[in-house]
Design a protein around this motif. Sequence first.
Motif, PDB file in Angstrom:
ATOM      1  N   LEU A 121       0.882  -1.166   0.000  1.00  0.00           N
ATOM      2  CA  LEU A 121       0.000   0.000   0.000  1.00  0.00           C
ATOM      3  C   LEU A 121       0.919   1.214   0.000  1.00  0.00           C
ATOM      4  O   LEU A 121       1.630   1.464   0.981  1.00  0.00           O
ATOM      5  CB  LEU A 121      -0.897  -0.023   1.236  1.00  0.00           C
ATOM      6  CG  LEU A 121      -1.944   1.086   1.380  1.00  0.00           C
ATOM      7  CD1 LEU A 121      -2.934   1.050   0.228  1.00  0.00           C
ATOM      8  CD2 LEU A 121      -2.677   0.955   2.713  1.00  0.00           C
ATOM      9  N   GLY A 151      -2.392  -0.839  -3.860  1.00  0.00           N
ATOM     10  CA  GLY A 151      -3.282   0.291  -3.618  1.00  0.00           C
ATOM     11  C   GLY A 151      -2.485   1.535  -3.258  1.00  0.00           C
ATOM     12  O   GLY A 151      -1.292   1.460  -2.953  1.00  0.00           O
ATOM     13  N   LEU A 178      -7.205   4.220  -2.384  1.00  0.00           N
ATOM     14  CA  LEU A 178      -8.031   3.729  -1.280  1.00  0.00           C
ATOM     15  C   LEU A 178      -8.096   4.688  -0.107  1.00  0.00           C
ATOM     16  O   LEU A 178      -8.662   4.371   0.937  1.00  0.00           O
ATOM     17  CB  LEU A 178      -7.507   2.374  -0.804  1.00  0.00           C
ATOM     18  CG  LEU A 178      -7.485   1.283  -1.885  1.00  0.00           C
ATOM     19  CD1 LEU A 178      -6.915  -0.011  -1.332  1.00  0.00           C
ATOM     20  CD2 LEU A 178      -8.882   1.054  -2.450  1.00  0.00           C
ATOM     21  N   LEU A 228      -6.907  -6.144   0.711  1.00  0.00           N
ATOM     22  CA  LEU A 228      -5.662  -6.244  -0.046  1.00  0.00           C
ATOM     23  C   LEU A 228      -4.691  -7.239   0.568  1.00  0.00           C
ATOM     24  O   LEU A 228      -3.826  -7.789  -0.128  1.00  0.00           O
ATOM     25  CB  LEU A 228      -4.947  -4.886  -0.092  1.00  0.00           C
ATOM     26  CG  LEU A 228      -5.590  -3.722  -0.822  1.00  0.00           C
ATOM     27  CD1 LEU A 228      -4.677  -2.514  -0.713  1.00  0.00           C
ATOM     28  CD2 LEU A 228      -5.856  -4.074  -2.269  1.00  0.00           C
TER      29      LEU A 228
END
Length: 451
Positions: A121, A151, A178, A228
Amino acid sequence: MRSKAKALLIAAPRSGAGKTTVTLALLAAFRRRGVRVRAAKCGPDYIDPAFHEAAADAPCLNLDSWAMGPALLDSIACEASAGADLLIVESAMGLFDGAGTGAIGEGAAAELAVRLRLPVLLVLDVAGQAQSAAASVLGFASFDPRLRIAGIILNRVGSDRHRALIERAIATLDIPVLGAIPRDKAIHLPERHLGLVQALEHHDLELRLHRLAELAERHCDLARIQGLAAPLRVAQQPVAALTPLGQRIALASDPAFAFIYPHVLSGWRLAGAEIVTFSPLANEPPPEDCDACWLPGGYPELHAGTLAGAARFKAGLKHFAVSRPVHGECGGYMVLGDGLVDAEGARHAMAGLLTHATSFAERRLHLGYRAATLLEDCPLGSAGARLRGHEFHYASLTEPGNDLPLAELFDADGTALGPSGGRRGSVTGTFFHAIAREDDLAGQQRLAKLA
């Protein structure tokens, strides 16, 4: 036994992009929702993990692919995720930054992500840019095909229009945005010379974490972020990073001596040792029923006057050292010396068990991975043993003293840095922070190549 948790890595292109703020916000928000969440920190860091522990209400361990071999990494990752639904690992520096000259640095978060198959992320500080943020995402997503940028969280977003411009550009890359955290000076955590002000020094930490949780709930898609995470595929094979220096170890523990890696303590306990804490700042000596004493790093330079006046602590430490081993690491090494000069230039008498003196008035950054070869048997191991760790301090050695050196140091490239630390009788100390023995690293390929 295999870990049942799922895990993800929070990373960024550089330090200062907001990784720690986002990590704390997500930890606090998931915990508030009833998710059993835990945290780990990539690389050598004492300060961030204490905040992670407070946010997750569970210990935070360090994972370091430069200093730790595969078996130890798997052991710590399994321990870090024990009992958790979700393990969040925070990167150090930028995603690909580490030691050496390779495209992916040795010890980089990217190397760890490849080893543990962690989706990433990516936190982007978008202050001062709009569509150009998509170019950064493309670069990070395509730089190494073994990594998956799963993400994006935008940080320091200026307005709804600012967010929309960036999201439309990133949408062409098929990587979801996100979260979008607005610019907010109120969520900034204060810093000092070695990083954030320690978690234990924040009287309002619970309130700060509450605000961060609300921030994540308002501005992040928590359900998709949790979705995720990928299964953590590591088996539990308990491994002790360092040999315990005694059966019952007296550990200095207070704001002046707070830098001890949890994986070292858990490894000592795994080997059958018991840890007993005491506070030099409270003028407590090491407990008499212990057979070894460890003074970890911390901020003795901020408490030099109090430590100098702690007569009971210093007398007890001297008595202890007559018959039992005492080791000081970084800040602990400074306290074992003859004197410590604070930032204002005042010299304070320390324990005097070693003959060196240090100064925080004459500051110079010492930072980097280190390998150490021990010159004699000592609490860290036997003569000739190799350890991996790091240095991170601003204090300077102003009076070398006349003690015998403890170890020969080398940087991450293998360049010799000369002798380090001191030993006198049963007392030893060094600026070097030990992370693990090097024995299970011998002859191995780089971890990223094994994945």
